[in-house]
Design an enzyme around this catalytic site. Sequence first.
Site, PDB file in Angstrom:
ATOM      1  N   CYS A  81      36.966  50.497  38.982  1.00 25.05           N
ATOM      2  CA  CYS A  81      37.817  50.145  40.136  1.00 25.05           C
ATOM      3  C   CYS A  81      39.099  50.986  40.189  1.00 25.05           C
ATOM      4  O   CYS A  81      39.455  51.648  39.221  1.00 25.05           O
ATOM      5  CB  CYS A  81      38.224  48.671  40.062  1.00 25.05           C
ATOM      6  SG  CYS A  81      36.882  47.543  39.691  1.00 25.05           S
TER       7      CYS A  81
HETATM    8  N1  GLN Z   1      34.239  45.003  35.124  1.00 22.21           N
HETATM    9  C1  GLN Z   1      34.956  44.643  36.299  1.00 22.21           C
HETATM   10  C2  GLN Z   1      34.058  44.158  37.414  1.00 22.21           C
HETATM   11  O1  GLN Z   1      32.871  44.284  37.358  1.00 22.21           O
HETATM   12  C3  GLN Z   1      35.846  45.760  36.779  1.00 22.21           C
HETATM   13  C4  GLN Z   1      35.023  46.907  37.266  1.00 22.21           C
HETATM   14  C5  GLN Z   1      35.763  48.168  37.441  1.00 22.21           C
HETATM   15  O2  GLN Z   1      36.875  48.406  36.978  1.00 22.21           O
HETATM   16  N2  GLN Z   1      35.060  49.041  38.058  1.00 22.21           N
HETATM   17  O3  GLN Z   1      34.572  43.663  38.366  1.00 22.21           O
END
Ligand code: GLN
Length: 264
Positions: A2
């Site tokens: 993210c």
């Molecule tokens: N693991 C977290 C989720 O699935 C954050 C994912 C991310 O940082 N891409 O929401």
Amino acid sequence: MCRHLAYLGPPRDLATLLLAPPHSLLRQSYAPVDMRGGGTINADGFGAGWYPDGAITPIRYRRAVPLWTDATFAALATEVRSGAVLAAVRSATVGMPIVDTACAPFGTGRWLFSHNGRIAGWPDSVAALARRLPVTDLLTLDAPTDSALLWALVRSRLAAGESLGCAIGTVTAQVLGCAPGSRLNLLVTDGVALAATTVHHALAVRVGNGAVLICSEPIDQGSGWEPVPDRQLLTATSSAVDVVPIPAIPADMAHADPTFTEEP
Ligand code: GLN
């Protein structure tokens, strides 16, 4: 993984902060440039939290659709102004649900929280750490995801009176202890100050003119951006930024789960 962003400073509308800049969070949702092996685009949802003028408690808008598809948010963003904003676009970790409530910002009371990364060995690696929380906290997680658990861990520390930096610094160290190899860029604000950690993922900060802006990737080519090195704890108000190494792993957290072995 993210992308996230937080802003403290003179009130600005959400479109100016999140949608309009050349490398805005909107653009980072479909064309991020520094994902460091954690996915390709951030199309599994998004969220924004903001503190209305004079309010202590923020408002949140979260949806499990790509940011670029939500015309309602685009219209809302031109009208909403705030001096304290936290927003994120999501690339769901494989196996984790794509639902509104898995999107950052997470929040309770006056706090907003976001996580960029993943807990290695989820969920077994952090079962012992999660067991320390009240059962009701686990039963009321926003979603069965690593980020929602991290928020529950951070929230319990904030509720006990810890500072923003202390809470996310300690949780980052604990999780690194029991789940080595985790990617833990955490971000939290109370609308007045903010704190962020860097473990594996990118983060940049710009402070000046009574405002601080931190984001996974700089939103424009302007001057003043400083990359935050890895494994740091950043704390900031609208006028000052402090960066120190994240705390050492607590002795009782080193490989708390004896059955867990680090991922390659
Ligand atoms: N693991 C977290 C989720 O699935 C954050 C994912 C991310 O940082 N891409 O929401």
